[in-house]
Scaffold this motif. Structure first.
Motif, mmCIF file in Angstrom:
data_model
loop_
_atom_site.group_PDB
_atom_site.id
_atom_site.type_symbol
_atom_site.label_atom_id
_atom_site.label_comp_id
_atom_site.label_asym_id
_atom_site.label_seq_id
_atom_site.Cartn_x
_atom_site.Cartn_y
_atom_site.Cartn_z
ATOM 1 N N ASN A 11 21.666 23.507 14.390
ATOM 2 C CA ASN A 11 22.309 23.936 15.637
ATOM 3 C C ASN A 11 23.702 23.319 15.755
ATOM 4 O O ASN A 11 24.506 23.767 16.574
ATOM 5 C CB ASN A 11 21.462 23.559 16.862
ATOM 6 C CG ASN A 11 20.228 24.441 17.003
ATOM 7 O OD1 ASN A 11 19.944 25.241 16.117
ATOM 8 N ND2 ASN A 11 19.492 24.286 18.098
ATOM 9 N N CYS A 72 36.473 30.951 17.419
ATOM 10 C CA CYS A 72 35.248 30.133 17.566
ATOM 11 C C CYS A 72 34.515 30.523 18.848
ATOM 12 O O CYS A 72 35.025 31.307 19.651
ATOM 13 C CB CYS A 72 35.603 28.637 17.618
ATOM 14 S SG CYS A 72 36.667 28.172 18.987
ATOM 15 N N GLY A 73 33.347 29.933 19.019
ATOM 16 C CA GLY A 73 32.566 30.191 20.230
ATOM 17 C C GLY A 73 33.287 29.704 21.474
ATOM 18 O O GLY A 73 33.262 30.361 22.525
ATOM 19 N N THR A 74 33.947 28.575 21.366
ATOM 20 C CA THR A 74 34.642 27.999 22.527
ATOM 21 C C THR A 74 35.733 28.948 23.017
ATOM 22 O O THR A 74 35.879 29.192 24.220
ATOM 23 C CB THR A 74 35.244 26.626 22.153
ATOM 24 O OG1 THR A 74 34.176 25.787 21.679
ATOM 25 C CG2 THR A 74 35.931 25.967 23.321
ATOM 26 N N HIS A 101 26.810 24.648 27.429
ATOM 27 C CA HIS A 101 27.586 23.860 26.463
ATOM 28 C C HIS A 101 28.914 23.464 27.126
ATOM 29 O O HIS A 101 29.401 24.181 28.017
ATOM 30 C CB HIS A 101 27.840 24.753 25.237
ATOM 31 C CG HIS A 101 28.484 24.040 24.095
ATOM 32 N ND1 HIS A 101 29.852 23.918 23.963
ATOM 33 C CD2 HIS A 101 27.946 23.408 23.020
ATOM 34 C CE1 HIS A 101 30.129 23.243 22.856
ATOM 35 N NE2 HIS A 101 28.990 22.926 22.266
ATOM 36 N N ALA A 103 31.713 24.042 26.268
ATOM 37 C CA ALA A 103 32.666 25.164 26.171
ATOM 38 C C ALA A 103 32.676 25.996 27.439
ATOM 39 O O ALA A 103 33.651 26.704 27.712
ATOM 40 C CB ALA A 103 32.314 26.048 24.969
ATOM 41 N N ALA A 150 20.743 30.906 24.751
ATOM 42 C CA ALA A 150 19.822 29.864 24.263
ATOM 43 C C ALA A 150 20.533 28.523 24.277
ATOM 44 O O ALA A 150 21.721 28.441 23.965
ATOM 45 C CB ALA A 150 19.359 30.196 22.847
ATOM 46 N N VAL A 179 25.985 31.714 21.379
ATOM 47 C CA VAL A 179 26.341 31.043 20.117
ATOM 48 C C VAL A 179 25.089 30.588 19.360
ATOM 49 O O VAL A 179 25.036 30.672 18.140
ATOM 50 C CB VAL A 179 27.292 29.851 20.417
ATOM 51 C CG1 VAL A 179 27.417 28.912 19.232
ATOM 52 C CG2 VAL A 179 28.663 30.374 20.827
ATOM 53 N N GLN A 180 24.068 30.114 20.090
ATOM 54 C CA GLN A 180 22.861 29.636 19.396
ATOM 55 C C GLN A 180 21.830 30.738 19.172
ATOM 56 O O GLN A 180 20.854 30.528 18.471
ATOM 57 C CB GLN A 180 22.207 28.491 20.188
ATOM 58 C CG GLN A 180 23.025 27.213 20.203
ATOM 59 C CD GLN A 180 23.146 26.550 18.832
ATOM 60 O OE1 GLN A 180 22.416 26.855 17.888
ATOM 61 N NE2 GLN A 180 24.089 25.627 18.713
ATOM 62 N N SER A 200 29.528 32.542 17.383
ATOM 63 C CA SER A 200 30.329 31.705 16.497
ATOM 64 C C SER A 200 29.791 31.779 15.072
ATOM 65 O O SER A 200 28.584 31.613 14.857
ATOM 66 C CB SER A 200 30.275 30.262 17.007
ATOM 67 O OG SER A 200 30.956 29.415 16.127
ATOM 68 N N LYS A 203 27.402 29.045 13.091
ATOM 69 C CA LYS A 203 26.000 28.829 13.451
ATOM 70 C C LYS A 203 25.079 29.797 12.719
ATOM 71 O O LYS A 203 23.872 29.715 12.834
ATOM 72 C CB LYS A 203 25.792 28.997 14.962
ATOM 73 C CG LYS A 203 26.743 28.204 15.835
ATOM 74 C CD LYS A 203 26.510 26.714 15.797
ATOM 75 C CE LYS A 203 27.441 26.024 16.805
ATOM 76 N NZ LYS A 203 27.288 24.595 16.848
HETATM 77 N N1 PLP Z 1 28.174 27.248 22.837
HETATM 78 C C1 PLP Z 1 27.066 26.691 22.309
HETATM 79 C C2 PLP Z 1 25.742 26.944 22.954
HETATM 80 C C3 PLP Z 1 27.158 25.888 21.180
HETATM 81 O O1 PLP Z 1 26.058 25.329 20.675
HETATM 82 C C4 PLP Z 1 28.442 25.666 20.606
HETATM 83 C C5 PLP Z 1 28.596 24.783 19.440
HETATM 84 O O2 PLP Z 1 27.815 23.869 19.243
HETATM 85 C C6 PLP Z 1 29.552 26.287 21.186
HETATM 86 C C7 PLP Z 1 29.381 27.068 22.298
HETATM 87 C C8 PLP Z 1 30.920 26.109 20.626
HETATM 88 O O3 PLP Z 1 31.089 26.884 19.462
HETATM 89 P P1 PLP Z 1 32.295 26.580 18.465
HETATM 90 O O4 PLP Z 1 31.930 25.314 17.752
HETATM 91 O O5 PLP Z 1 32.350 27.748 17.551
HETATM 92 O O6 PLP Z 1 33.505 26.459 19.292
#
Ligand code: PLP
Length: 387
Positions: A11, A72-74, A101, A103, A150, A179-180, A200, A203
């Protein structure tokens, strides 16, 4: 250093799948052109970006035009939330969960500084969202509701379709940080009401530095990164072609391997969990075992510190995670475990094991061979442990 690494921290990030590496390499070597170029050498690359968009759209059950590639996810989370707020200037409220998260949580903190009302909906001791609080928090002032699909620490899965309906009944946008979830559980955006979804690459066995935002057709979107006309003018910046191709291939593999994820990966997790519960006293599973990702378990070994467990696991090459924000130097339990109201002695001894299809039963057996000794060694020197 031990000879072998047993990586059960998927994760946090995942290994790049060999097929993904193979698919992306030409775009780091021979096919280095810019997809926006007029000449053939660059322009030929655009086709591969579109192929990747199709592959990701298939994984999500979406239309390719609904996909925006990001870094990225953020970035995807930020883009979704800021877009919704910008496009609803008369509404100044945002509803999120307390276990998001950073983010999303830290976007909430920033919005509070800018004068928005941010409601963090609480969870119960299993990390389940308090749906009544959510219902009463969402009102006609709410521009956007953002609740994760999740949870990264417990693996808990949230009722995102139901939450989307609640948001829509008040005219609010619904975004989910998936993302998860993407690659681990089936997703069909064509059957859902979700407006925006973040994911993202790293993951799901693509490299770090590539992500995507799904925006449902008809939902208005304002670019977070202004610039060139890339991504149909919805995300400026020359495309990370190799990363995008990798995410496309990883999506194709994730779709092919979805059964492995739900059957094989969960069997690894379940064996570890069951054997630990049977063989070690004062252990508890954190989260909601009935609504959980197939790959994640979060286990509290009471009366000892998670960081000490991680250090001893590391000596055997076993890579897992704890639930503490140790980067702050305070060893405070994570915001997720605190939101769940875990007792102090359990929150501090929480370890997350997160599996992938690249893990094996032999690895689970190896962890099970080592962990009882590690726990009893630490408990023997713990001032809180009374046997
Ligand atoms: N959201 C969740 C639930 C995450 O677990 C993560 C990363 O651990 C992120 C967002 C951020 O993703 P990224 O690392 O691609 O910015």
């Amino acid at each position: 250093m031990t000879a072998k690494t047993i990586y059960v921290d998927n994760n946090a990030t995942t290994a790049v799948a060999p097929e993904v590496f193979e698919a992306m390499t030409p775009f780091l070597t021979n096919l280095y052109g810019n997809p926006s170029s007029i000449h053939y050498f660059g322009g030929q690359v655009a086709k591969y970006v579109e192929d990747a968009r199709n592959q990701l759209a298939s994984l999500l059950g979406a239309d390719p035009r609904e996909i925006i590639f990001t870094s990225c996810g953020t970035e995807s989370d930020n883009a979704a939330i800021f877009s919704a707020l910008h496009l609803c200037p008369k509404k100044n409220k945002i509803v999120i969960s307390r276990v998001e998260h950073p983010a999303v949580l830290n976007v909430g903190k920033e919005l509070e500084r800018r004068g928005y009302r941010v409601v963090e909906v609480p969870v119960d001791s299993k990390g389940r969202l308090d749906m009544e609080s959510l219902q009463s928090a969402v009102d006609d002032e709410t521009a956007i509701v953002s609740v994760m699909w999740a949870n990264n620490e417990t693996g808990n899965i949230y009722p995102v379709s139901e939450i989307a309906r609640i948001a829509h009944s008040h005219g609010a946008i619904f975004h989910t940080d998936a993302v998860q979830a993407v690659g681990k559980v089936p997703i069909s955006m064509n059957l859902s009401e979700i407006d925006m979804l973040s994911l993202s690459g790293h993951k799901l066995h693509a490299p770090k530095g590539v992500g995507a935002l799904y925006v449902r057709r008809g939902v208005r979107f304002r670019p977070f990164i202004a610039g060139g006309h890339q991504e149909r003018s919805r995300r400026g910046g020359t495309e990370n072609v190799a990363g995008i191709v990798a995410l496309g291939k990883a999506s194709e593999l994730a779709l092919e391997n979805m059964n492995i994820e739900t059957d094989y990966v969960s069997s690894l997790r379940d064996k570890l969990e069951k054997s630990i519960l049977e063989s070690i006293p004062k252990v508890r599973i954190n989260g909601d075992p009935e609504h959980r990702l197939p790959n994640t378990t979060n286990i509290s070994f009471e009366f000892i510190e998670g960081e000490s467990i991680l250090m001893l696991l590391d000596q055997f090459g076993i890579c897992a995670s704890s639930g503490s924000a140790c980067t702050t130097g305070s060893l405070e339990p994570s915001h997720v475990l605190r939101a769940m109201g875990l007792p102090y002695t359990a929150a501090h001894g929480a370890i997350r094991f997160s599996f992938s299809r690249f893990n094996t039963m032999d690895e689970v057996d190896f962890i099970l061979e080592k962990i009882p000794g590690i726990i009893s060694t630490l408990r023997n020197i713990s001032p809180y442990w009374k046997n």
